[in-house]
Design a protein around this motif. Structure first.
Motif, PDB file in Angstrom:
ATOM      1  N   VAL A   1       0.841  -1.204   0.000  1.00 55.85           N
ATOM      2  CA  VAL A   1       0.000   0.000   0.000  1.00 55.85           C
ATOM      3  C   VAL A   1       0.878   1.257   0.000  1.00 55.85           C
ATOM      4  O   VAL A   1       0.630   2.202  -0.761  1.00 55.85           O
ATOM      5  CB  VAL A   1      -0.953   0.002   1.213  1.00 55.85           C
TER       6      VAL A   1
ATOM      7  N   ASP B   1      -0.410  -3.339  -7.647  1.00 58.84           N
ATOM      8  CA  ASP B   1      -1.826  -3.611  -7.413  1.00 58.84           C
ATOM      9  C   ASP B   1      -2.103  -5.107  -7.529  1.00 58.84           C
ATOM     10  O   ASP B   1      -2.827  -5.693  -6.703  1.00 58.84           O
ATOM     11  CB  ASP B   1      -2.661  -2.821  -8.434  1.00 58.84           C
TER      12      ASP B   1
ATOM     13  N   PHE C   1      -0.809  -6.815  -4.559  1.00 58.15           N
ATOM     14  CA  PHE C   1      -1.636  -6.516  -3.393  1.00 58.15           C
ATOM     15  C   PHE C   1      -2.814  -7.492  -3.294  1.00 58.15           C
ATOM     16  O   PHE C   1      -3.061  -8.087  -2.242  1.00 58.15           O
ATOM     17  CB  PHE C   1      -2.143  -5.073  -3.483  1.00 58.15           C
ATOM     18  N   HIS C   2      -3.522  -7.677  -4.393  1.00 59.82           N
ATOM     19  CA  HIS C   2      -4.685  -8.553  -4.362  1.00 59.82           C
ATOM     20  C   HIS C   2      -4.273 -10.012  -4.177  1.00 59.82           C
ATOM     21  O   HIS C   2      -4.957 -10.768  -3.471  1.00 59.82           O
ATOM     22  CB  HIS C   2      -5.522  -8.355  -5.627  1.00 59.82           C
TER      23      HIS C   2
ATOM     24  N   SER D   1      -6.993  -2.753 -14.721  1.00 61.39           N
ATOM     25  CA  SER D   1      -6.495  -1.704 -13.839  1.00 61.39           C
ATOM     26  C   SER D   1      -5.793  -0.610 -14.618  1.00 61.39           C
ATOM     27  O   SER D   1      -5.970   0.581 -14.357  1.00 61.39           O
ATOM     28  CB  SER D   1      -5.546  -2.317 -12.807  1.00 61.39           C
TER      29      SER D   1
ATOM     30  N   SER E   1      -8.149   4.385  -5.570  1.00 65.57           N
ATOM     31  CA  SER E   1      -7.773   3.006  -5.289  1.00 65.57           C
ATOM     32  C   SER E   1      -6.833   2.926  -4.101  1.00 65.57           C
ATOM     33  O   SER E   1      -6.955   2.027  -3.256  1.00 65.57           O
ATOM     34  CB  SER E   1      -7.109   2.371  -6.516  1.00 65.57           C
ATOM     35  N   ASN E   2      -5.890   3.857  -4.025  1.00 66.49           N
ATOM     36  CA  ASN E   2      -4.954   3.851  -2.899  1.00 66.49           C
ATOM     37  C   ASN E   2      -5.706   3.973  -1.573  1.00 66.49           C
ATOM     38  O   ASN E   2      -5.405   3.263  -0.609  1.00 66.49           O
ATOM     39  CB  ASN E   2      -3.956   4.998  -3.035  1.00 66.49           C
TER      40      ASN E   2
ATOM     41  N   GLU F   1      -8.841   3.199  -1.004  1.00 67.27           N
ATOM     42  CA  GLU F   1      -9.641   1.989  -0.801  1.00 67.27           C
ATOM     43  C   GLU F   1      -8.766   0.829  -0.337  1.00 67.27           C
ATOM     44  O   GLU F   1      -9.145   0.062   0.554  1.00 67.27           O
ATOM     45  CB  GLU F   1     -10.376   1.639  -2.093  1.00 67.27           C
ATOM     46  N   HIS F   2      -7.587   0.710  -0.925  1.00 68.64           N
ATOM     47  CA  HIS F   2      -6.650  -0.344  -0.511  1.00 68.64           C
ATOM     48  C   HIS F   2      -6.233  -0.156   0.950  1.00 68.64           C
ATOM     49  O   HIS F   2      -6.153  -1.126   1.714  1.00 68.64           O
ATOM     50  CB  HIS F   2      -5.410  -0.319  -1.402  1.00 68.64           C
ATOM     51  N   ARG F   3      -5.952   1.071   1.326  1.00 66.62           N
ATOM     52  CA  ARG F   3      -5.536   1.321   2.712  1.00 66.62           C
ATOM     53  C   ARG F   3      -6.671   0.972   3.678  1.00 66.62           C
ATOM     54  O   ARG F   3      -6.429   0.411   4.754  1.00 66.62           O
ATOM     55  CB  ARG F   3      -5.103   2.783   2.890  1.00 66.62           C
TER      56      ARG F   3
ATOM     57  N   MET G   1     -13.577  -4.286   0.947  1.00 66.70           N
ATOM     58  CA  MET G   1     -13.308  -4.898  -0.358  1.00 66.70           C
ATOM     59  C   MET G   1     -14.525  -4.781  -1.258  1.00 66.70           C
ATOM     60  O   MET G   1     -14.407  -4.499  -2.463  1.00 66.70           O
ATOM     61  CB  MET G   1     -12.926  -6.374  -0.187  1.00 66.70           C
TER      62      MET G   1
ATOM     63  N   HIS H   1     -14.608  -1.335  -2.638  1.00 68.11           N
ATOM     64  CA  HIS H   1     -13.563  -1.171  -3.648  1.00 68.11           C
ATOM     65  C   HIS H   1     -14.003  -1.755  -4.985  1.00 68.11           C
ATOM     66  O   HIS H   1     -13.909  -1.099  -6.032  1.00 68.11           O
ATOM     67  CB  HIS H   1     -12.280  -1.851  -3.160  1.00 68.11           C
TER      68      HIS H   1
END
Length: 228
Positions: free
Chosen positions: A127, A143, A146-147, A174, A187-188, A190-192, A210, A213
């Motif tokens: 992240v 990304d 990350f997933h 993406s 997205s950043n 949402e990821h955090r 999730m 997101h």
């Protein structure tokens, strides 16, 4: 065609501007269904960009269903407007959406309750890396990691295999979303939010983060297809 000075309301890439021009020409009928587009070299000269930028734009027109590339023959117009269900790699957007909401949402919940310290540290590094990354291509690679990392953190290798299988399609989607919908900053965040819920071992919050997101990804894609 010099692209400097075009669309300065926000920072846009050369690829995005080229794509807008090609898409607009197709939708206006300047290139009819069945027509062959000019060669990459000719388009690069027309737009005064590199051939790599042209290739990125043509990959996006193909993903949107506007064009199809035929090996050794060139790129042809196959629709006068974006298809409702664009294709990324081997899968349609609908394929990805249906799988992701039924796989990645529960995976986030499992990761919240099952993760180990190294799993969480890896996700936090990813992240932070995405938030600092300037390159679109490098961000997309982070990304994907990350997933996959969330799937690995849930402790079930089957989930990891599923995410890895659709990984290339997710990277293509993406990239298109970041180029055309300015998704990176959102997205950043949402990821955090997902990682913070996992760190708190709050499975319900992780699943909801999730789910939110993925819903925003779908909304952004719908906006692109609709031309908004």
């Amino acid at each position: 065609m010099n692209l400097s000075g075009r669309r300065t309301a926000r920072r846009v890439s050369a690829m995005e501007v080229v794509l807008d021009e090609i898409r607009g020409a197709i939708e206006r009928g300047e290139y009819a269904v069945g027509d062959k587009l000019p060669a990459e070299s000719a388009l690069a000269q027309e737009f005064e960009v590199s051939r790599s930028v042209i290739r990125e734009a043509l990959r996006a027109t193909a993903a949107l269903g506007l064009t199809v590339s035929r090996t050794g023959k060139g790129t042809y117009v196959q629709a006068a407007g974006p298809v409702e269900n664009p294709i990324f790699g081997d899968y349609t957007a609908r394929d990805l959406w249906e799988v992701r909401r039924h796989v990645e949402v529960p995976v986030a919940g499992y990761a919240a309750t099952r993760h180990r310290a190294p799993d969480l540290e890896r996700l936090q590094r990813l992240v932070a890396g995405m938030e600092a990354e300037e390159s679109d291509l490098e961000w997309v690679a982070l990304d994907a990691r990350f997933h996959t990392g969330i799937a690995a953190a849930c402790g079930n290798p089957v989930f990891t295999t599923v995410i890895e299988e659709i990984g290339e399609a997710l990277r293509q989607q993406s990239f298109v979303l970041n180029q055309l919908a300015d998704r990176r900053e959102c997205s950043n965040a949402e990821h955090r939010a997902i990682v913070e819920a996992i760190a708190a071992r709050d499975s319900e919050r992780a699943e909801e983060a999730m789910r939110e997101h993925l819903a925003r990804v779908e909304q952004a894609l719908a906006g692109i297809v609709g031309g908004s």
